[in-house]
Design an enzyme around this catalytic site. Structure first.
Site, mmCIF file in Angstrom:
data_model
loop_
_atom_site.group_PDB
_atom_site.id
_atom_site.type_symbol
_atom_site.label_atom_id
_atom_site.label_comp_id
_atom_site.label_asym_id
_atom_site.label_seq_id
_atom_site.Cartn_x
_atom_site.Cartn_y
_atom_site.Cartn_z
ATOM 1 N N GLY A 259 0.758 -1.259 -0.185
ATOM 2 C CA GLY A 259 0.020 0.044 -0.025
ATOM 3 C C GLY A 259 0.957 1.450 0.102
ATOM 4 O O GLY A 259 0.601 2.385 -0.936
ATOM 5 N N CYS A 375 2.092 0.458 13.227
ATOM 6 C CA CYS A 375 0.744 0.758 13.661
ATOM 7 C C CYS A 375 0.660 0.158 15.079
ATOM 8 O O CYS A 375 -0.356 -0.581 15.284
ATOM 9 C CB CYS A 375 -0.150 0.019 12.583
ATOM 10 S SG CYS A 375 0.522 -1.841 12.484
#
Length: 429
Positions: A259, A375
């Protein structure tokens, strides 16, 4: 036409594989969904995600409803009862249908002799629901997090831990990234409107759009042609700090599923991008994403701790290190993380991150930029990690993200409806 399968038993077996065998739901669920009709795919996903999101509540209830736990070969029945309880608590499925389908699941898992037990436990819950839920809501289990993680969040965020926990227990919104090489965000939003869907632009991240209602990707205008990509808003924030430029040599380390690799190329189409990941299987998704978006990058399998093995002495203008982490910032999106992670994983991950940072820093050009991202919401992987790196690395300087005492920018889960994410921008002097 696909064979009719018992979705409750499939969900129970999937959850059991996550909790008992440590497997990721991201790996387990897609093959199962291929076995059911399109209309059943969403329900199967809802049952798996929902049970994992509320696992501690369902476990607590079963312990109150049963004299002794199911063990050994009967353990799957424990998870089947969880699926039944979840339906009664959180779905609009009529209770009689939820009970009937769950009880029938005993046949699918080859435990027909336990149909009466399953039925009895679920009916007992219906009778005692109000009393049981009152007791549950007075216990620590109501936070729906394992105790080790709850303690870490309480220590790191004494004022905010409850809002973090609450955000982790919500269903996530669907965020998209508009490919600026095809459309401006406004023009793509107009196409979305024409398709009968509504989206909202993010205030800070220029390519980010939140869908009012999540939708299948094939329904999104131009998805197959690379006009748009599914990516959380917080993950898109990496490009704000990396600021890639055309003509530069850029490394995306720990790149799968790609991504951020493709986002770099959307922002700087003429950059020379190298995407590296240790997991060869996951690299196939990097290739898939590049192909769908019509982009080119050099893709390599390699360990971030040993960069000379895959890039020799090469140096880069910019490096994006999306470090392996506990993923405690994306629990709402991947509720299995709560039950896959252990407290002992955190120091091990922090050590791995430290080794990768030290190994890759010499491959950044003088004056170059490294963006460290995770994250995670845990300081050991984030601010404390960068603080220690700055103390031992004389030519590293923090830029734009925090202070030397509190380095980095921490997004918490749910803030501006994004995931939990950490960034630190470092410049080589």
């Amino acid at each position: 036409m696909k064979k009719q399968r018992n979705l409750r038993s499939m969900a129970a077996q999937a959850v059991e594989q996550v909790v008992e065998q440590g497997q990721s739901l991201s790996n387990i669920l897609p093959p199962l969904q291929q076995k059911v009709s399109d209309k059943d795919k969403a329900l199967l996903q809802e049952l798996c995600f929902g049970v994992l999101r509320t696992l501690s509540q369902l476990d607590w209830l079963i312990n109150k409803l049963m004299a002794r736990p199911m063990t050994g070969k009967q353990r799957t029945v424990h998870y089947l009862i969880m699926v039944g309880l979840y339906q009664l608590l959180y779905t609009r499925i009529p209770p009689h249908a939820a009970l009937a389908e769950t009880v029938e699941g005993a046949i699918a898992i080859k435990r027909p002799q336990l149909k009466g037990l399953i039925n009895g436990v679920l009916r007992q819950f219906q009778r005692q629901q109000e009393e049981l839920l009152a007791k549950f809501n007075a216990s620590d289990a109501r936070y729906l997090h394992p105790s080790w993680l709850l303690k870490r969040l309480q220590k790191a965020y004494p004022e905010q831990w409850q809002s973090i926990v609450e955000a982790n227990n919500q269903r996530p919104p669907m965020w998209l990234r508009v490919n600026r090489t095809h459309h401006s965000r406004d023009s793509w939003l107009a196409l979305l409107d024409e398709a009968g869907m509504k989206g909202f632009p993010h205030a800070d991240y220029p390519d980010a759009v939140r869908l009012e209602t999540p939708a299948p990707v094939h329904a999104l205008p131009g998805f197959e042609d690379g006009w748009v990509t599914v990516q959380d808003a917080s993950a898109q924030g990496c490009m704000t700090w990396l600021a890639p430029q055309n003509g530069e040599h850029i490394l995306d380390l720990c790149a799968a599923p790609g991504g951020k690799t493709t986002h770099i190329l959307e922002v700087a189409p003429e950059a020379q991008v190298v995407a590296v990941d240790i997991d060869e299987q996951r690299l196939s998704r990097v290739y898939d994403n590049l192909k769908r978006l019509g982009m080119k990058a050099t893709v390599k399998q390699g360990d971030g701790r040993y960069p000379s093995q895959w890039c020799g002495e090469q140096q880069f203008d910019r490096i994006l290190l999306d470090a392996p982490c506990s993923a405690t910032g994306v629990i709402r999106r991947h509720p299995d993380i709560k039950w896959l992670r252990r407290d002992r994983d955190i120091p091990e991950l922090a050590q791995l991150q430290s080794e990768i940072l030290d190994a890759i820093w010499p491959h950044l050009k003088s004056g170059g930029t490294l963006v460290y991202a995770t994250c995670s919401v845990l300081p050991e992987e984030n601010s404390l990690q960068i603080k220690a790196f700055l103390q031992r690395t004389a030519d590293a300087e923090l830029c734009e993200t925090g202070t030397p005492e509190q380095p980095g920018k921490q997004n918490l889960p749910g803030a501006e409806e994004g995931d939990g994410f950490f960034y630190a921008k470092l410049i080589k002097k």
